[in-house]
Motif scaffolding. Structure first.
Motif, PDB file in Angstrom:
ATOM      1  N   ARG A 195       0.342  -1.205   0.013  1.00 37.54           N
ATOM      2  CA  ARG A 195      -0.386  -0.189   0.209  1.00 37.54           C
ATOM      3  C   ARG A 195       0.706   1.740  -0.397  1.00 37.54           C
ATOM      4  N   GLU A 196       1.937   1.051   0.319  1.00 34.04           N
ATOM      5  CA  GLU A 196       2.940   2.587   0.655  1.00 34.04           C
ATOM      6  C   GLU A 196       4.488   2.217   0.544  1.00 34.04           C
ATOM      7  N   VAL A 197       5.063   3.373   0.009  1.00 33.27           N
ATOM      8  CA  VAL A 197       6.328   3.034   0.438  1.00 33.27           C
ATOM      9  C   VAL A 197       7.522   2.892   1.014  1.00 33.27           C
ATOM     10  N   LEU A 198       7.627   2.029   1.630  1.00 38.74           N
ATOM     11  CA  LEU A 198       8.388   2.330   3.135  1.00 38.74           C
ATOM     12  C   LEU A 198       9.808   2.289   3.530  1.00 38.74           C
ATOM     13  N   GLY A 199      10.508   2.454   1.804  1.00 42.03           N
ATOM     14  CA  GLY A 199      11.892   2.885   2.520  1.00 42.03           C
ATOM     15  C   GLY A 199      12.803   3.129   1.274  1.00 42.03           C
ATOM     16  N   ALA A 200      14.118   2.134   0.993  1.00 37.51           N
ATOM     17  CA  ALA A 200      15.140   2.589   0.045  1.00 37.51           C
ATOM     18  C   ALA A 200      16.086   1.694   0.444  1.00 37.51           C
ATOM     19  N   LEU A 201      15.835   0.503  -1.311  1.00 38.72           N
ATOM     20  CA  LEU A 201      17.487  -0.802  -0.685  1.00 38.72           C
ATOM     21  C   LEU A 201      18.494   0.564  -1.621  1.00 38.72           C
ATOM     22  N   THR A 202      19.823   0.444  -0.838  1.00 40.32           N
ATOM     23  CA  THR A 202      20.674   0.590  -1.750  1.00 40.32           C
ATOM     24  C   THR A 202      22.455  -0.148  -1.621  1.00 40.32           C
ATOM     25  N   LEU A 203      22.463  -0.484  -2.103  1.00 39.79           N
ATOM     26  CA  LEU A 203      23.866  -1.359  -2.897  1.00 39.79           C
ATOM     27  C   LEU A 203      25.081  -0.831  -3.070  1.00 39.79           C
ATOM     28  N   GLY A 204      26.508  -0.923  -2.744  1.00 41.43           N
ATOM     29  CA  GLY A 204      27.072  -0.275  -2.988  1.00 41.43           C
ATOM     30  C   GLY A 204      29.084  -0.962  -3.722  1.00 41.43           C
ATOM     31  N   ARG A 205      29.632  -0.905  -4.761  1.00 45.63           N
ATOM     32  CA  ARG A 205      30.485  -0.974  -5.142  1.00 45.63           C
ATOM     33  C   ARG A 205      31.743  -0.291  -5.132  1.00 45.63           C
ATOM     34  N   THR A 206      32.874  -0.451  -4.668  1.00 43.71           N
ATOM     35  CA  THR A 206      33.648   0.301  -4.619  1.00 43.71           C
ATOM     36  C   THR A 206      35.235   0.513  -5.466  1.00 43.71           C
ATOM     37  N   SER A 207      34.698  -0.239  -6.068  1.00 45.48           N
ATOM     38  CA  SER A 207      35.283  -0.359  -7.383  1.00 45.48           C
ATOM     39  C   SER A 207      34.369   0.302  -8.987  1.00 45.48           C
ATOM     40  N   ARG A 208      35.358   1.545  -9.584  1.00 46.34           N
ATOM     41  CA  ARG A 208      34.497   2.304 -10.189  1.00 46.34           C
ATOM     42  C   ARG A 208      34.547   0.960 -11.768  1.00 46.34           C
ATOM     43  N   ASP A 209      34.528   0.167 -12.110  1.00 44.48           N
ATOM     44  CA  ASP A 209      34.967  -0.915 -13.132  1.00 44.48           C
ATOM     45  C   ASP A 209      34.142  -1.743 -12.415  1.00 44.48           C
ATOM     46  N   GLU A 210      33.003  -2.235 -12.044  1.00 38.68           N
ATOM     47  CA  GLU A 210      32.305  -3.055 -11.795  1.00 38.68           C
ATOM     48  C   GLU A 210      31.166  -2.287 -11.713  1.00 38.68           C
ATOM     49  N   ALA A 211      30.206  -1.629 -12.731  1.00 44.53           N
ATOM     50  CA  ALA A 211      29.315  -0.881 -12.074  1.00 44.53           C
ATOM     51  C   ALA A 211      28.595  -2.146 -12.322  1.00 44.53           C
ATOM     52  N   PHE A 212      27.421  -1.698 -11.601  1.00 48.10           N
ATOM     53  CA  PHE A 212      25.485  -2.327 -12.123  1.00 48.10           C
ATOM     54  C   PHE A 212      25.290  -1.804 -12.797  1.00 48.10           C
ATOM     55  N   THR A 213      24.568  -3.150 -13.791  1.00 42.39           N
ATOM     56  CA  THR A 213      23.769  -3.369 -14.899  1.00 42.39           C
ATOM     57  C   THR A 213      22.151  -2.782 -14.475  1.00 42.39           C
ATOM     58  N   THR A 214      21.620  -2.689 -15.989  1.00 43.75           N
ATOM     59  CA  THR A 214      20.303  -2.783 -15.476  1.00 43.75           C
ATOM     60  C   THR A 214      19.827  -3.584 -14.689  1.00 43.75           C
ATOM     61  N   GLY A 215      20.172  -4.891 -15.401  1.00 43.09           N
ATOM     62  CA  GLY A 215      20.011  -6.269 -15.324  1.00 43.09           C
ATOM     63  C   GLY A 215      20.214  -6.293 -13.903  1.00 43.09           C
ATOM     64  N   ASP A 216      21.512  -5.683 -13.363  1.00 48.71           N
ATOM     65  CA  ASP A 216      21.237  -5.529 -11.434  1.00 48.71           C
ATOM     66  C   ASP A 216      20.485  -4.889 -11.255  1.00 48.71           C
ATOM     67  N   LEU A 217      19.731  -4.320 -11.519  1.00 48.68           N
ATOM     68  CA  LEU A 217      19.214  -2.644 -11.282  1.00 48.68           C
ATOM     69  C   LEU A 217      17.802  -3.554 -10.571  1.00 48.68           C
ATOM     70  N   GLY A 218      16.933  -4.882 -12.069  1.00 47.78           N
ATOM     71  CA  GLY A 218      16.415  -5.495 -11.888  1.00 47.78           C
ATOM     72  C   GLY A 218      16.428  -6.412 -10.800  1.00 47.78           C
ATOM     73  N   LEU A 219      17.258  -7.338 -10.714  1.00 49.27           N
ATOM     74  CA  LEU A 219      17.514  -7.954  -9.279  1.00 49.27           C
ATOM     75  C   LEU A 219      17.267  -7.638  -7.760  1.00 49.27           C
ATOM     76  N   LEU A 220      17.920  -5.891  -7.854  1.00 43.04           N
ATOM     77  CA  LEU A 220      17.169  -5.096  -6.763  1.00 43.04           C
ATOM     78  C   LEU A 220      16.332  -5.004  -6.490  1.00 43.04           C
ATOM     79  N   GLU A 221      15.232  -4.435  -7.309  1.00 31.55           N
ATOM     80  CA  GLU A 221      13.741  -4.389  -7.520  1.00 31.55           C
ATOM     81  C   GLU A 221      12.963  -5.329  -6.734  1.00 31.55           C
ATOM     82  N   ASP A 222      13.369  -6.612  -7.009  1.00 32.03           N
ATOM     83  CA  ASP A 222      12.888  -7.787  -6.197  1.00 32.03           C
ATOM     84  C   ASP A 222      12.993  -7.857  -5.557  1.00 32.03           C
ATOM     85  N   ILE A 223      14.223  -8.147  -5.497  1.00 34.19           N
ATOM     86  CA  ILE A 223      14.687  -7.716  -3.569  1.00 34.19           C
ATOM     87  C   ILE A 223      14.126  -6.833  -2.549  1.00 34.19           C
ATOM     88  N   ALA A 224      14.488  -5.211  -2.872  1.00 36.89           N
ATOM     89  CA  ALA A 224      13.252  -4.990  -2.620  1.00 36.89           C
ATOM     90  C   ALA A 224      12.081  -4.322  -2.114  1.00 36.89           C
TER      91      ALA A 224
END
Length: 569
Positions: A283-312
Motif C-alpha cells: 500500500r505504500e513506500v516504506l523506504g529504499a535499498l542501496t547497494l554500493g561497490r567501491t570499484s568503478r570497474d564493477e558498475a551495476f547494470t540494468t539487469g542488476d537493477l532489476g534484481l535489486l528491485e525484486d529484493i526490495a
C-alpha cells in the motif's frame, strides 16, 4: 459527437509529438524541462529493449547516459549534452544501456521542436552505430560479481525464506544483507520511512574481511523526503524510480538535506557505483535499498537493477507484514492491560498476578483473571479463557468478564448458579462461541479460618499448595465448558484452606505443550509449585511462570495466586 485522434499517446497519458515519428527508422524520445522522458516511439523502445512503462517518466540522464564500460556519466558531462541539444548538434559515439543488460553504441542528435504546453521541451533521435570490428550491442563491462540466472533465482528464494521466517524487522534485514554481501556488493544501506513519515537510516553494513561490519556512525535519523528532488535516493523514497548512480551525482549543490546525507555516505564509504531501489509495501513506500561497490570497474547494470528491485519488493512486503503484526500486538496487549483488574486489598491475604503475552500476535487474546469484593464481604476469584487467539477473542473476553462481574455482584448466589446464568446469557448477548472459566468465592470464617467454594466450566483445576509443599489439584466442582448448550447441571465444591497455603489459578498456556500429554504439564506445575511453597508470593509467581511454562508453547498465560495468612498463636 466526440472527435477521435490517431496521434500516439505516451504511457504517462500525454499525446506524442506526431504519428510521423512512429514511422521513422530511428529511435526518438521527448524530454521535459526537468530532463524526464515523456514520450518514446516504438523504434526507441525496440532499440532499448524496454517497455513504455519502463521508459516514460524516467530521468533521461539516469536511465540512458553511460560511458563505454556502462558506468553512469557525471552531471558535468550531461551539461555538455544539454549544450549540444540547444545547438541542434550531433554527438560522437555514445552508449545507452538496454533492458537486457547490454550496452547499445549510438549516435544521437536533437530534432527541431518547439516546447509546448504538454510538457515537451526537446526531441532526441538516436540510431545504432558500430565500428566494423565490434557489435552494436555488446555486454556491459564484465564484472566478477555478475550473477547467473540460477544464482539470481537462488538469491531471491533465500531472501524470501529469511523474510518469511522472522518477524523481527532488524534481524530479517540483516539476514538479507548477509545473503547479498560480499557476493553482489561491498556495501548495503537500508533507509526506512517510519509510520510517522520520518526517514531513518536503519542499517549501513560493509563486507569486511570474513565478516560484516555495521557502521552505526552512519546510521540514524535522516532529513524529510523532498517532494520535488530529482536525486536518486529522493526519487526512490517517493517510490518514483530505481537508479544506477555514483558519487558524481551528488557533487553539485545539494537540493535537499537527503542529498547532503548521500554525499556524506559516498565520501565515508568510498562507494563508486551504487544501485538504489524503492522498498514498496502493498500500500505504500516504506523506504529504499542501496547497494554500493567501491570499484568503478564493477558498475551495476540494468539487469542488476532489476534484481535489486525484486529484493526490495520482498523486503517491502515483509516490512508491511511486520508492522501489521506489531500494530495488532499493541492493540491486543493494550486491551489486555486495560481489562486486567486492580486487586482488592484483603486483610492478611496476599495476591499476585501475572500475564504473559503470546510470542505471536495472532495468539494474543482470550485469557484473563479477575478478583473483586462482593457486597457480602466475600472475594470473587476468576480465571478464564475464551476460545480463539486473536483480537476477537480479546473482545469476547472483555464482554464475558464484565457480564460475570455484574451477575456475581447483583446475585447473592453460589458460584455454580452464577456460571449457569452466564452460560445461558452468553449465546444471546455476546460474540463468544466457547469459553472455560473458574468462579471461586473466598470466605473468611470465624477463628481465622478461610474457605473456598468454586465451580469450574471445563477449566484446568486450581492447585492448592500448603506451607510444607504438599500439593493437591482441586478437581471437584468441574462441569462442561461454556457455550455447549448442554443441560447438564453444574455443582459447587468446597475446601478449607490450610494456614499459609497458596492457591494457584492459571490458564492452559502454563501447562500445554505439543511434545507431551497434558498430564505431564500438570505434573511439572505441581513439582515446581511444591518446591517454591515458602517463597514470598511475588517470587513464587515469577519463578512458577518461568519454570513451568513449556518452551514451545505459543499461547498467552494468565496466572492468579492467593496466599492464605499463617495461623496466629
Amino acid at each position: 459527437m466526440a472527435s477521435s485522434s490517431n496521434a500516439p499517446v505516451a504511457a504517462c497519458g500525454r499525446p506524442g509529438p506526431g504519428e510521423a515519428l512512429e514511422q521513422v527508422s530511428v529511435g526518438v524520445y521527448a524530454v521535459d524541462d526537468a530532463g524526464r522522458i515523456v514520450w518514446a516511439n516504438a523504434r526507441a523502445l525496440e532499440l532499448l529493449a524496454r517497455s513504455a512503462d519502463e521508459t516514460v517518466g524516467q530521468d533521461a540522464h539516469d536511465l540512458l547516459h553511460r560511458d563505454s564500460r556502462g558506468r553512469p556519466l557525471t552531471r558535468d558531462t550531461c551539461a555538455r549534452t544539454r549544450e549540444l541539444l540547444s545547438q541542434r548538434a550531433q554527438t560522437d559515439r555514445a552508449w545507452f544501456p538496454r533492458g537486457d543488460g547490454t550496452l547499445l553504441a549510438v549516435r544521437w542528435f536533437s530534432l527541431p521542436y518547439e516546447p509546448n504546453d504538454q510538457g515537451m521541451s526537446a526531441l532526441i533521435a538516436f540510431h545504432p552505430t558500430a565500428h566494423p570490428e565490434e557489435d552494436t550491442a555488446r555486454p556491459a563491462a564484465h564484472s566478477a560479481r555478475a550473477l547467473s540466472e540460477r544464482e539470481r533465482l537462488a538469491l531471491l528464494a533465500d531472501t524470501t525464506a529469511q523474510l518469511i521466517n522472522n518477524l523481527d524487522v532488524r534481524e530479517s534485514l540483516r539476514r538479507v544483507v548477509e545473503l547479498i554481501l560480499p557476493r553482489f556488493a561491498d556495501w548495503a544501506v537500508i533507509d526506512l520511512i517510519t509510520e510517522a513519515n520520518e526517514v531513518t537510516r536503519s542499517l549501513v553494513v560493509r563486507a569486511g574481511a570474513g565478516a560484516l561490519e555495521e557502521h552505526e556512525e552512519l546510521q540514524g535519523p535522516m532529513p524529510p523526503v523532498p517532494e520535488t528532488s530529482t536525486m536518486p535516493l529522493s526519487k526512490a523514497l517517493r517510490g518514483a524510480a530505481s537508479t544506477v548512480t555514483g558519487p558524481e551525482t551528488y557533487e553539485g549543490p545539494p537540493d535537499s538535506g537527503i542529498a547532503v546525507e548521500q554525499r556524506r555516505l559516498f565520501k565515508a564509504t568510498g562507494i563508486q557505483t551504487a544501485a538504489i531501489a524503492p522498498v514498496r509495501g502493498p500500500r505504500e513506500v516504506l523506504g529504499a535499498l542501496t547497494l554500493g561497490r567501491t570499484s568503478r570497474d564493477e558498475a551495476f547494470t540494468t539487469g542488476d537493477l532489476g534484481l535489486l528491485e525484486d529484493i526490495a519488493r520482498r523486503i517491502g512486503i515483509a516490512l508491511e507484514n511486520a508492522r501489521h503484526y506489531q500494530r495488532q500486538r499493541q492493540v491486543a496487549e493494550t486491551m489486555q492491560r486495560y481489562l486486567l483488574p486492580q486487586l482488592p486489598d484483603l486483610a492478611g491475604v496476599e495476591m499476585a498476578t501475572r500475564y504473559l503475552s503470546a510470542p505471536d500476535a495472532s495468539h494474543v487474546g482470550g485469557d484473563w483473571y479477575d478478583a473483586f469484593t462482593l457486597p457480602c464481604g466475600d472475594t470473587a476469584l476468576v480465571i478464564g479463557d475464551v476460545v480463539g487467539h486473536d483480537l476477537e477473542a480479546a473482545a469476547g473476553m472483555a464482554q464475558l468478564r464484565n457480564m460475570l462481574r455484574a451477575f456475581a455482584w447483583s446475585q447473592d448466589q453460589p458460584p455454580h448458579r452464577i456460571v449457569e446464568t452466564l452460560d445461558e446469557a452468553m449465546g444471546h448477548i455476546t460474540d463468544v462461541r466457547m469459553a472455560t472459566l473458574i468462579l471461586a468465592r473466598l470466605t473468611a470464617e470465624a477463628a481465622g479460618r478461610w474457605t473456598l467454594r468454586w465451580a469450574s466450566a471445563g477449566h484446568p483445576p486450581p492447585l492448592l499448595v500448603d506451607h510444607e509443599g504438599v500439593t493437591r489439584y482441586l478437581e471437584e466442582g468441574n462441569g462442561i465448558l461454556l457455550g455447549t448448550a448442554s443441560a447438564r447441571p453444574r455443582v459447587d465444591a468446597h475446601v478449607d484452606l490450610p494456614p499459609g497455603s497458596t492457591l494457584v489459578f492459571y490458564t492452559d498456556g502454563l501447562i500445554e505443550t505439543r511434545r507431551q500429554p497434558l498430564d505431564a504439564g500438570l505434573e511439572r506445575l505441581r513439582r515446581h509449585a511444591a518446591s517454591l511453597a515458602r517463597r514470598p508470593l511475588d517470587s513464587f509467581a515469577d519463578q512458577l511462570l518461568e519454570r513451568s511454562r513449556p518452551t514451545d508453547n505459543d499461547d498467552d498465560v494468565a496466572l492468579l495466586t492467593v496466599r492464605i495468612p499463617r495461623a496466629t498463636t
